[in-house]
Scaffold this motif. Structure first.
Motif, mmCIF file in Angstrom:
data_model
loop_
_atom_site.group_PDB
_atom_site.id
_atom_site.type_symbol
_atom_site.label_atom_id
_atom_site.label_comp_id
_atom_site.label_asym_id
_atom_site.label_seq_id
_atom_site.Cartn_x
_atom_site.Cartn_y
_atom_site.Cartn_z
ATOM 1 N N LEU A 1 -1.304 3.811 0.096
ATOM 2 C CA LEU A 1 -1.606 2.724 -0.831
ATOM 3 C C LEU A 1 -3.046 2.280 -0.597
ATOM 4 C CD1 LEU A 1 1.485 2.020 0.543
ATOM 5 C CD2 LEU A 1 1.512 0.620 -1.532
ATOM 6 N N TYR A 2 -3.748 1.954 -1.673
ATOM 7 C CA TYR A 2 -5.146 1.546 -1.527
ATOM 8 C C TYR A 2 -5.426 0.338 -2.428
ATOM 9 C CZ TYR A 2 -6.158 3.618 -6.102
ATOM 10 O OH TYR A 2 -6.179 3.898 -7.442
ATOM 11 N N ALA A 3 -6.405 -0.451 -2.033
ATOM 12 C CA ALA A 3 -6.820 -1.602 -2.821
ATOM 13 C C ALA A 3 -7.963 -1.211 -3.742
ATOM 14 C CB ALA A 3 -7.260 -2.737 -1.899
ATOM 15 N N ASN A 4 -7.862 -1.622 -5.001
ATOM 16 C CA ASN A 4 -8.902 -1.351 -5.985
ATOM 17 C C ASN A 4 -10.052 -2.328 -5.764
ATOM 18 O OD1 ASN A 4 -10.531 -0.919 -8.182
ATOM 19 N ND2 ASN A 4 -9.054 -1.635 -9.700
ATOM 20 N N THR A 5 -10.967 -1.957 -4.908
ATOM 21 C CA THR A 5 -12.034 -2.879 -4.510
ATOM 22 C C THR A 5 -13.188 -2.908 -5.503
ATOM 23 O OG1 THR A 5 -12.956 -1.106 -3.143
ATOM 24 C CG2 THR A 5 -11.508 -2.695 -2.061
ATOM 25 N N THR A 6 -13.064 -2.198 -6.637
ATOM 26 C CA THR A 6 -14.127 -2.237 -7.640
ATOM 27 C C THR A 6 -13.962 -3.405 -8.594
ATOM 28 O OG1 THR A 6 -12.900 -0.779 -9.144
ATOM 29 C CG2 THR A 6 -14.388 0.268 -7.549
ATOM 30 N N ASN A 7 -12.793 -4.068 -8.564
ATOM 31 C CA ASN A 7 -12.614 -5.204 -9.467
ATOM 32 C C ASN A 7 -13.132 -6.479 -8.804
ATOM 33 O OD1 ASN A 7 -10.616 -6.136 -7.700
ATOM 34 N ND2 ASN A 7 -8.968 -5.151 -8.840
ATOM 35 N N ALA A 8 -13.091 -7.557 -9.543
ATOM 36 C CA ALA A 8 -13.626 -8.830 -9.037
ATOM 37 C C ALA A 8 -12.546 -9.671 -8.377
ATOM 38 C CB ALA A 8 -14.275 -9.614 -10.175
ATOM 39 N N ASP A 9 -11.329 -9.177 -8.336
ATOM 40 C CA ASP A 9 -10.219 -9.954 -7.786
ATOM 41 C C ASP A 9 -10.070 -9.709 -6.289
ATOM 42 O OD1 ASP A 9 -9.520 -10.965 -10.297
ATOM 43 O OD2 ASP A 9 -8.358 -9.164 -10.756
ATOM 44 N N ASN A 10 -9.374 -10.621 -5.641
ATOM 45 C CA ASN A 10 -9.037 -10.440 -4.231
ATOM 46 C C ASN A 10 -7.761 -9.620 -4.162
ATOM 47 O OD1 ASN A 10 -9.027 -10.742 -1.479
ATOM 48 N ND2 ASN A 10 -7.893 -12.654 -1.550
ATOM 49 N N ASP A 11 -7.847 -8.444 -3.566
ATOM 50 C CA ASP A 11 -6.716 -7.517 -3.564
ATOM 51 C C ASP A 11 -5.872 -7.714 -2.317
ATOM 52 O OD1 ASP A 11 -7.741 -5.915 -5.892
ATOM 53 O OD2 ASP A 11 -9.363 -5.531 -4.470
ATOM 54 N N TYR A 12 -4.593 -8.011 -2.502
ATOM 55 C CA TYR A 12 -3.665 -8.083 -1.378
ATOM 56 C C TYR A 12 -2.252 -7.898 -1.907
ATOM 57 C CZ TYR A 12 -3.217 -13.006 -2.916
ATOM 58 O OH TYR A 12 -3.030 -14.153 -3.655
ATOM 59 N N LEU A 13 -1.344 -7.567 -0.990
ATOM 60 C CA LEU A 13 0.073 -7.431 -1.311
ATOM 61 C C LEU A 13 0.823 -8.545 -0.600
ATOM 62 C CD1 LEU A 13 2.422 -5.649 -2.529
ATOM 63 C CD2 LEU A 13 2.589 -4.624 -0.248
ATOM 64 N N ILE A 14 1.635 -9.314 -1.327
ATOM 65 C CA ILE A 14 2.406 -10.379 -0.714
ATOM 66 C C ILE A 14 3.873 -10.242 -1.085
ATOM 67 C CG2 ILE A 14 1.782 -11.958 -2.615
ATOM 68 C CD1 ILE A 14 2.177 -14.245 -0.498
ATOM 69 N N VAL A 15 4.728 -10.348 -0.065
ATOM 70 C CA VAL A 15 6.173 -10.381 -0.262
ATOM 71 C C VAL A 15 6.585 -11.839 -0.173
ATOM 72 C CG1 VAL A 15 8.403 -9.589 0.585
ATOM 73 C CG2 VAL A 15 6.402 -8.085 0.750
ATOM 74 N N ASN A 16 7.027 -12.402 -1.273
ATOM 75 C CA ASN A 16 7.332 -13.829 -1.338
ATOM 76 C C ASN A 16 8.687 -14.164 -0.726
ATOM 77 O OD1 ASN A 16 5.073 -15.181 -2.900
ATOM 78 N ND2 ASN A 16 5.552 -13.467 -4.270
ATOM 79 N N ARG A 17 8.883 -15.461 -0.460
ATOM 80 C CA ARG A 17 10.141 -15.935 0.124
ATOM 81 C C ARG A 17 11.324 -15.521 -0.750
ATOM 82 N NH1 ARG A 17 9.258 -22.283 1.486
ATOM 83 N NH2 ARG A 17 8.629 -22.268 -0.712
ATOM 84 N N GLY A 18 12.307 -14.915 -0.103
ATOM 85 C CA GLY A 18 13.496 -14.468 -0.820
ATOM 86 C C GLY A 18 13.465 -13.008 -1.210
ATOM 87 N N SER A 19 12.324 -12.336 -1.045
ATOM 88 C CA SER A 19 12.218 -10.906 -1.329
ATOM 89 C C SER A 19 11.930 -10.159 -0.039
ATOM 90 C CB SER A 19 11.129 -10.637 -2.367
ATOM 91 O OG SER A 19 11.500 -11.170 -3.629
ATOM 92 N N ARG A 20 11.964 -8.822 -0.108
ATOM 93 C CA ARG A 20 11.800 -8.025 1.112
ATOM 94 C C ARG A 20 10.997 -6.759 0.838
ATOM 95 N NH1 ARG A 20 17.818 -6.939 2.705
ATOM 96 N NH2 ARG A 20 17.998 -7.044 0.436
ATOM 97 N N ILE A 21 10.419 -6.234 1.919
ATOM 98 C CA ILE A 21 9.743 -4.946 1.885
ATOM 99 C C ILE A 21 10.375 -4.054 2.941
ATOM 100 C CG2 ILE A 21 7.934 -5.715 3.491
ATOM 101 C CD1 ILE A 21 5.994 -3.860 1.990
ATOM 102 N N PHE A 22 10.597 -2.809 2.611
ATOM 103 C CA PHE A 22 11.058 -1.814 3.576
ATOM 104 C C PHE A 22 10.018 -0.694 3.592
ATOM 105 C CE2 PHE A 22 14.919 -4.104 2.569
ATOM 106 C CZ PHE A 22 15.437 -4.331 3.834
#
Length: 532
Positions: free
Chosen positions: A134-155
């Motif tokens: 997985l990679y972050a698209n650093t060419t855009n003007a946004d702050n790139d990050y992945l967040i798993v919010n309360r109540g959800s999960r990542i495996f």
């Protein structure tokens, strides 16, 4: 979890195959302390394409898995963009010639509050297979990050030979060096376990004791009253070149844990070249093992605001020649609110801390009334090894005062079988706070109260930057298993001190990457390169 309703649709398309769960219409979910969050409805997935040939090694795939936007060719990969809002279960498979793009803030689920009984709303599970890139698209003007919010999960479960890699776009296009850092925002897990820094006037650990994850926009919340909450599993994972600084004291790290519970698994994780902390923990109850933090510009492992956890097998090798004076292998505090409950309690076993800059105040900073227990450690620093700061409240120097059950205070820090090799005038560093200082003599009393500690060791490391030079097995180790709370078995007994036993220890090999910070052997590839 039984209360996560989900339906799974199987999409099969050779190299363009993934699992996507169908979802219903929009939900409006109010999070405590926040306004209404409206989740747009998700269109039904289009029919699966027919199978396409597997591309040759080093060749981008012809297309993306159904449901993901085609972001074009990025290096040797077809970039396949994740949705900015993942509101149904999603599986990312390892597909030849495919890399998955994080563009701007990418949310897994929506915030469902801090309680154990989830309200009606949208949650999601993101599953990532071994070897996925997985990679972050650093060419855009946004702050790139992945967040798993309360109540959800990542495996995100890689393997010893196929780690999952989160990195920046420049890593795919050949634009990184051993000095690259701070190219994207990193990964955030937000959970519902107790914290002490409530943003409202409620007791720590209450269902509505919550706070915002620094660096997120819009702000994401963490905290609650579910100590055993699970944000999923993070195992055999690398996070490279992260640590975006939004503004002073408002940064994203490599991995941020906000109020994650004891049901969350963090195991075999490398953070490489973060421009801020490698891992920062804000409260919660998550335990961690086998952590490699290489080249952090700020702290290796930074812990705050009521975290009560255990760590075993931690290696930090800080950024060489770091001009900052405020970077530590581990920093432990309470953000200035010394007696806010729950109080932080940090048990650490089998660690190797390698400071590489003489500008650093010390390798270990301990302050704010936090409790800490250190066993089986090797600390090498060109300056001091330990800096205990007073933390001032009505009862005096809270960080080293006697135990106080009413304040959940276990007393001064404890050290056993910890070996210091410090290059400063003293193994200890003094830092006054409002004119009050934990003196060098007081710190020495704390350190030497333990068993088998060494203040002025020499030659602790071998030719590699973190491998012990015979001392790991000749020193007397402490039985870390005795630190386990009743009916638990997280800590294991070892026959050595430090994170590894010596040159033949392969516990950090294969799932890590090599750089000028640390080399883990021939089975670990270069951090500037990518596996085939």
């Amino acid at each position: 979890m039984a209360h996560f309703a989900r339906t799974t649709r199987i999409l099969m398309a050779g190299t363009a195959c993934m699992l996507l769960a169908s979802c219903d219409g929009a939900d409006s979910v109010a999070s405590p302390g926040e306004g209404v969050i409206v989740v747009p409805s998700t269109p039904a997935p289009t029919p699966a394409p027919s199978a396409t040939p597997t591309p040759a090694p080093g060749t981008p795939a012809a297309s993306c898995p159904t449901g993901l936007a085609d972001a074009g060719v990025v290096g040797n990969y077809r970039g396949c963009r994740l949705p900015s809002s993942i509101t149904s279960d999603l599986r990312l498979q390892k597909l030849a010639g495919v890399a998955y793009e994080i563009s701007g803030p990418t949310n897994v689920g929506v915030d469902l509050g801090g309680g154990g009984n989830l309200p009606t709303g949208r949650s999601a599970v993101l599953t990532i297979d071994p070897g996925v890139l997985l990679y972050a698209n650093t060419t855009n003007a946004d702050n790139d990050y992945l967040i798993v919010n309360r109540g959800s999960r990542i495996f995100a479960e890689g393997s010893p030979t196929q780690p999952i890699i989160f990195t920046a776009q420049q890593n795919l296009t050949g634009g990184v060096t051993d000095e690259s850092q701070g190219l994207w925002g990193g990964v955030i897990l937000a959970g519902r376990a107790p914290i002490s820094n409530c943003n409202t006037g409620v007791a720590g650990g209450a269902v509505n004791c919550e706070n915002a994850v620094e660096g997120t926009s819009p702000q994401a919340l963490y905290g609650g009253n579910v100590p055993a909450d699970s944000s999923g599993t993070f195992r055999y994972v690398q996070i490279r070149y992260s640590g975006t600084i939004i503004s002073p004291n408002n940064e994203l790290q490599g991995l941020t844990l906000g109020g994650t519970g004891s049901g969350t698994t963090i195991d075999h994780v490398q953070i490489h070249n973060s421009s801020d902390d490698g891992i920062e923990v804000f409260g919660g109850r998550t335990n961690m093992r086998y952590l490699a933090i290489t080249g952090a510009d700020d702290d290796g492992l930074d812990t705050d605001v009521g975290w009560q956890g255990q760590v075993q097998f931690l290696l930090t090798v800080q950024k060489p020649n770091n001009p900052q004076s405020d970077n530590y292998s581990t920093e432990i505090d309470s953000n200035g609110n010394e007696d806010a409950l729950p109080r932080q309690r940090y048990n650490l076993a089998n660690f190797t801390f390698v400071q590489t800059s003489s500008n650093t105040n010390a390798a270990i900073r301990l302050r704010g009334g936090a409790d800490a227990r250190f066993v089986n450690g090797i600390v090498v620093s060109p300056s001091a090894c330990l800096n205990i700061i007073a933390g001032i409240d009505a009862s005096g120097k809270s960080t080293i005062r006697p135990a106080n059950a009413g304040l959940e205070d276990n007393g001064p820090p404890l050290f056993d079988s910890v070996l210091f090799s410090c290059g400063g005038a003293s193994p200890y560093a003094e830092t006054p706070v409002n004119g009050v200082t934990v003196t060098l003599a007081e710190q020495r009393t704390v350190f030497t109260a333990g068993t088998n500690n060494v203040e002025n060791g020499t030659g602790l490391l071998g030719t590699n930057s973190f491998l012990p030079a015979g001392v790991a097995t000749t020193a007397t180790p402490f039985n870390a298993a005795t630190l386990n709370p009743a009916n638990t078995s997280f800590f294991v007994q070892t026959s050595f001190v430090g994170a590894v036993s010596g040159p033949n220890d392969t516990s950090f090999a294969g799932w890590t990457c090599n750089s000028n910070r640390a080399s883990f052997g021939s089975t670990s590839g270069s951090c500037t390169g990518l596996p085939n």
